[in-house]
Design an enzyme around this catalytic site. Structure first.
Site, PDB file in Angstrom:
ATOM      1  CG  HIS A   1      -1.176   3.788   4.567  1.00  0.00           C
ATOM      2  ND1 HIS A   1      -2.395   3.249   4.929  1.00  0.00           N
ATOM      3  CD2 HIS A   1      -0.452   2.779   4.042  1.00  0.00           C
ATOM      4  CE1 HIS A   1      -2.410   1.964   4.612  1.00  0.00           C
ATOM      5  NE2 HIS A   1      -1.237   1.646   4.082  1.00  0.00           N
TER       6      HIS A   1
ATOM      7  CB  SER B   1      -0.920   0.025   1.222  1.00  0.00           C
ATOM      8  OG  SER B   1      -0.150  -0.082   2.413  1.00  0.00           O
TER       9      SER B   1
ATOM     10  CG  ASP C   1      -4.348   5.316   6.906  1.00  0.00           C
ATOM     11  OD1 ASP C   1      -3.189   5.293   7.374  1.00  0.00           O
ATOM     12  OD2 ASP C   1      -4.686   4.626   5.920  1.00  0.00           O
TER      13      ASP C   1
END
Ligand SMILES: *[C@@H]1O[C@H](CO)[C@@H](O)[C@H](O)[C@H]1NC(C)=O
Ligand SMILES: *[C@@H]1O[C@H](CO)[C@@H](O)[C@H](O)[C@H]1NC(C)=O
Ligand SMILES: *[C@@H]1O[C@H](CO)[C@@H](O)[C@H](O)[C@H]1NC(C)=O
Length: 374
Positions: free
Chosen positions: A349, A44, A346
């Site tokens: 990240h 991610s 978040d």
């Protein structure tokens, strides 16, 4: 509390820093490398839209709903941030367009492909399962991504000579990958000592991936290490403790940061071996750990809020503004009004701002090692 005077000082210092930076080096030194394409493997940290296409669950995947994407794209793109990722900044600084996700079949891949998938692990899902670790998001682990890369190259190039010629000026990014192998294991109850036992497996599979991209024709390969994970709101929340000795100078969890360094050192040893095996290939370690530490140390001067270094911008409250039961993207979970002042987006990240600053630091650090004028 910041007074008007402090804000003014901050602006002044930022301006001076900007002048120093911009006068001491040419505007986009990375362009000297003349990369004509970038191939990215990863998770991610680098996914620009693969998981949202891959998953039949669509909207149930992480990072698929606002406020993800709010700052740059005004809509979610599958990037796990409010805006651009480090790979986007790398592409921009190389003078190339943003990398399209491999699974977006109709896209332009003339300047490279992004194979990174949110939630991906370095080790295969079945290998991890045998160790008692569930990979809950995707099966697109590193070797699956390499198979996709191989089939992409087979269809894009006519023969081995053609491929080698076309990839001569490509940049290959093998990672960051492997972070999730550890994340999943930690959040499923494995101890730091237990996790140390899978470090050699993770390092081995990343080394093998580097060997594979070299076989495909890679001449310049960058292999990132892991961040100081003990500074992430998710770790700080889940492993919160009353033992003050467990925290370092930045109030990060020391044990997890030490683990990240343990892993990074072993990865760097493996990179050294790969260099010895492949004298004609430039293989560079990207030092995420020290880039992140630099960000923390210089937070004030970089325009970040020193009081919110350990807080997520998008979250549902608590000391670190992170709640595993109500994460960013869930209904009613709000983003902070000033994401550019925060490091964490978040809880897992980075914000666009932090990604940009770290990417700039990394480019400065790796540029001389890429031997672009050689
Ligand atoms: C991964 O593959 C296994 C075995 O085919 C399957 O049961 C599982 O649902 C897959 N996981 C994901 C997240 O797609
Ligand atoms: C490889 O493909 C290129 C581009 O189509 C072609 O010009 C070249 O002759 C081919 N070389 C071999 C060895 O087949
Ligand atoms: C920390 O100490 C407080 C007060 O003694 C206690 O209520 C709390 O449960 C403790 N938290 C942890 C994580 O041990």
């Amino acid at each position: 509390m910041s007074t008007i005077q402090e804000d003014f000082q901050l602006v002044l210092i930022s301006t001076l820093l900007f002048l120093v930076f911009s006068s001491s080096c040419d505007a986009q030194p990375f362009r000297r490398c003349k990369f004509d394409s970038i191939y990215q493997l990863g998770d991610s940290i680098s996914d620009t839209g693969n998981l949202i296409i891959e998953s039949s669950l669509g909207a149930a995947t992480p990072c698929s709903r606002l406020p993800y994407g709010e700052t740059f794209f005004n809509e979610p793109t599958g990037r796990c941030s409010n805006g651009l990722l480090m790979i986007d900044h790398v592409a921009l600084e190389a003078g190339l367009p943003f990398l399209n996700p491999y699974l977006k079949k109709d896209s332009d891949f003339s300047h490279g492909v992004n194979f990174a998938v949110t939630g991906a692990t370095a080790l295969s899902t079945s290998f991890l399962a045998a160790k008692g670790v569930i990979s809950p998001v995707t099966n697109s682990s590193l070797n699956v991504q390499l198979d996709r890369m191989s089939s992409f190259f087979s269809s894009a190039f006519h023969n081995d000579t053609d491929r080698a010629q076309e990839l001569k000026d490509a940049l290959f990014l093998v990672g960051e990958i492997g972070g999730n192998d550890f994340n999943f294991a930690f959040f499923q109850g494995k101890t730091i000592e237990e996790e140390k036992s899978i470090v050699p497996d993770v390092v081995q599979i990343i080394s093998d991936a580097v060997r594979r991209v070299i076989q495909y024709g890679a001449r310049r390969v960058v292999v990132p290490g892991n961040f100081p994970i003990g500074c992430l709101p998710i770790y700080l929340t889940v492993f919160k403790t009353n033992n003050t000795a467990a925290y370092d100078e930045f109030n990060c969890l020391k044990g997890f940061n030490d683990f990240a360094e343990y892993y990074n050192e072993r990865l760097q040893q493996a990179i050294e071996e790969l260099r010895n095996e492949n004298p004609d290939t430039v293989i560079v370690y990207a030092d995420y750990y020290n880039a992140f530490q630099w960000l923390f140390r210089n937070a004030l001067f970089l325009g970040l809020d020193p009081a919110s270094l350990l807080k997520a911008c998008c979250g549902a409250g608590g000391e670190y503004n992170y709640d595993r039961a109500r994460t960013c993207g869930a209904p009613g979970v709000q983003a902070c009004p000033d994401p550019d002042r925060l490091v964490h987006w978040d809880g897992i990240h980075l914000t666009q701002k932090a990604s940009m600053l770290i990417a700039k630091w990394l480019i400065q650090d790796i540029l001389p090692k890429l031997q672009c004028n050689a």
